[in-house]
Design an enzyme around this catalytic site. Structure first.
Site, PDB file in Angstrom:
ATOM      1  N   LEU A 142      32.977  53.990  49.029  1.00  0.00           N
ATOM      2  CA  LEU A 142      33.323  52.826  48.218  1.00  0.00           C
ATOM      3  C   LEU A 142      34.666  52.303  48.703  1.00  0.00           C
ATOM      4  CD1 LEU A 142      33.049  52.396  44.386  1.00  0.00           C
ATOM      5  CD2 LEU A 142      35.200  51.865  45.547  1.00  0.00           C
ATOM      6  N   ILE A 143      34.718  51.013  48.987  1.00  0.00           N
ATOM      7  CA  ILE A 143      35.929  50.382  49.503  1.00  0.00           C
ATOM      8  C   ILE A 143      36.316  49.246  48.567  1.00  0.00           C
ATOM      9  CG2 ILE A 143      37.022  49.249  51.477  1.00  0.00           C
ATOM     10  CD1 ILE A 143      34.881  50.476  53.271  1.00  0.00           C
ATOM     11  N   GLY A 168      38.747  45.812  47.569  1.00  0.00           N
ATOM     12  CA  GLY A 168      39.461  44.708  48.209  1.00  0.00           C
ATOM     13  C   GLY A 168      38.840  44.268  49.512  1.00  0.00           C
ATOM     14  N   SER A 200      37.184  41.322  50.240  1.00  0.00           N
ATOM     15  CA  SER A 200      36.887  39.902  50.429  1.00  0.00           C
ATOM     16  C   SER A 200      37.415  39.369  51.754  1.00  0.00           C
ATOM     17  CB  SER A 200      37.465  39.069  49.273  1.00  0.00           C
ATOM     18  OG  SER A 200      38.875  39.161  49.239  1.00  0.00           O
ATOM     19  N   SER A 201      38.418  40.027  52.326  1.00  0.00           N
ATOM     20  CA  SER A 201      39.016  39.559  53.576  1.00  0.00           C
ATOM     21  C   SER A 201      39.821  40.694  54.201  1.00  0.00           C
ATOM     22  CB  SER A 201      39.929  38.348  53.326  1.00  0.00           C
ATOM     23  OG  SER A 201      41.022  38.712  52.499  1.00  0.00           O
ATOM     24  N   GLY A 202      40.376  40.422  55.370  1.00  0.00           N
ATOM     25  CA  GLY A 202      41.351  41.313  55.986  1.00  0.00           C
ATOM     26  C   GLY A 202      40.859  42.710  56.281  1.00  0.00           C
ATOM     27  N   ILE A 203      41.725  43.685  56.043  1.00  0.00           N
ATOM     28  CA  ILE A 203      41.425  45.074  56.387  1.00  0.00           C
ATOM     29  C   ILE A 203      40.217  45.580  55.617  1.00  0.00           C
ATOM     30  CG2 ILE A 203      42.303  47.445  56.369  1.00  0.00           C
ATOM     31  CD1 ILE A 203      45.123  46.278  56.687  1.00  0.00           C
ATOM     32  N   SER A 262      51.175  50.734  53.470  1.00  0.00           N
ATOM     33  CA  SER A 262      51.905  49.787  54.303  1.00  0.00           C
ATOM     34  C   SER A 262      53.084  50.527  54.897  1.00  0.00           C
ATOM     35  CB  SER A 262      52.415  48.623  53.439  1.00  0.00           C
ATOM     36  OG  SER A 262      53.379  47.845  54.124  1.00  0.00           O
ATOM     37  N   TYR A 319      57.030  45.003  45.694  1.00  0.00           N
ATOM     38  CA  TYR A 319      55.916  45.439  46.540  1.00  0.00           C
ATOM     39  C   TYR A 319      56.198  46.811  47.141  1.00  0.00           C
ATOM     40  CZ  TYR A 319      52.561  45.448  50.400  1.00  0.00           C
ATOM     41  OH  TYR A 319      51.567  45.796  51.288  1.00  0.00           O
TER      42      TYR A 319
END
Length: 284
Positions: A12-13, A15, A17-20, A143, A156
């Protein structure tokens, strides 16, 4: 004697919708994982569906809002009901925020923490009983900002520091029950993230006494994202796949040589002077 084929591993992943997250979902499916790709708003799944079709892979796309415990529980319970197992979770959902303490409200800061820290805990807590059952893996995309504090990224970085501290503490505990915990640390990635930092970078920046420093920081950051030096999402997703598939993945995985050097500066910086010299140049 014939044996039944092994059930595919299920990941299960969040986020996606885009990117990584999108790139990791496609990479996992291509590698043979049954991939449950989740996102807060399923009406934004167009790019994800297109990428899956172009790669010739199937994804199980589901709604999951990491800040909503009921949504998280429903998604995880649904995976178990449909597939009977959960072998890995990739916590990827997150949101950027640029600001500084005098100008941010505490509500702004709490929102950043809800998405980037408590959201990770919501998903991880719901998944852990099932990961224990499969000897699975808990992977969190953090990050380099989870190691190195960066100007105008106080909220952040605080959230990402918290995630890294939590997972670093959890890892040996989870290992006693067969669960592997890793964090993946990208640097600059050419994604929509830079458009999701909460300010209009084209507008005149009015940050009071901090305006000059913020403009310098924004100009530097935009140049880094737009000059071609930022990593591709697919490149960062390779490190996610390393965390999912390596026999003994490291706890901390950087996605580029630059990220390794940047994080290494901090980890060797006992008195903090090296990092302060480095990041002060970003706003001077």
């Amino acid at each position: 004697m014939s044996t039944a084929p092994l059930a595919p591993r299920t990941v299960l992943i969040t986020g996606t919708s885009s990117g990584i997250g999108l790139a990791a979902a496609v990479a996992a499916a291509r590698a043979g994982w049954r991939t449950v790709a989740t996102l807060r708003d399923t009406t934004r799944a167009g790019a994800l569906r297109k990428a899956a079709a172009e790669a010739g892979v199937e994804l199980d796309i589901r709604q999951l809002d990491v800040t909503d415990e009921a949504s998280v529980t429903a998604a995880v319970d649904g995976v178990i009901a449909d597939y009977g197992r959960l072998d890995a979770v990739v916590n990827n959902a997150g949101a950027g925020h640029v600001g500084t303490l005098e100008n941010d409200s505490l509500a702004d800061i709490r929102t950043v923490m809800e998405v980037n820290f408590f959201g990770v805990l919501n998903v991880s807590k719901a998944a852990l009983p099932h990961l224990r059952a499969t000897g699975g893996r808990l992977v969190t995309v953090t990050s380099v900002g989870g190691v190195v504090g960066q100007p105008f990224n106080e909220a952040y970085c605080a959230a990402k520091f918290a995630v890294e501290g939590y997972m670093e503490s959890l890892a040996p505990v989870a290992r006693t029950l067969g669960v592997t915990v890793s964090v993946v640390e990208p640097g600059a990635v050419a994604t929509e993230f830079v458009n999701n930092i909460g300010i209009d970078i084209e507008a005149d920046i009015d940050a009071g006494p901090y305006s000059g420093a913020l403009r310098t920081y924004i100009d530097r950051t935009v140049e880094q994202f737009l000059d071609g030096s930022a990593q591709t999402p697919a490149g960062a997703a390779e490190s996610v796949m390393e965390a999912l598939t390596a026999d003994r993945p490291a706890f901390r995985i950087q996605t580029t040589d630059w990220a390794r050097g940047f994080v290494g500066t901090k980890l060797a910086d006992v008195d903090g002077s090296a990092v302060q010299a480095l990041t002060s140049a970003w706003v001077a």
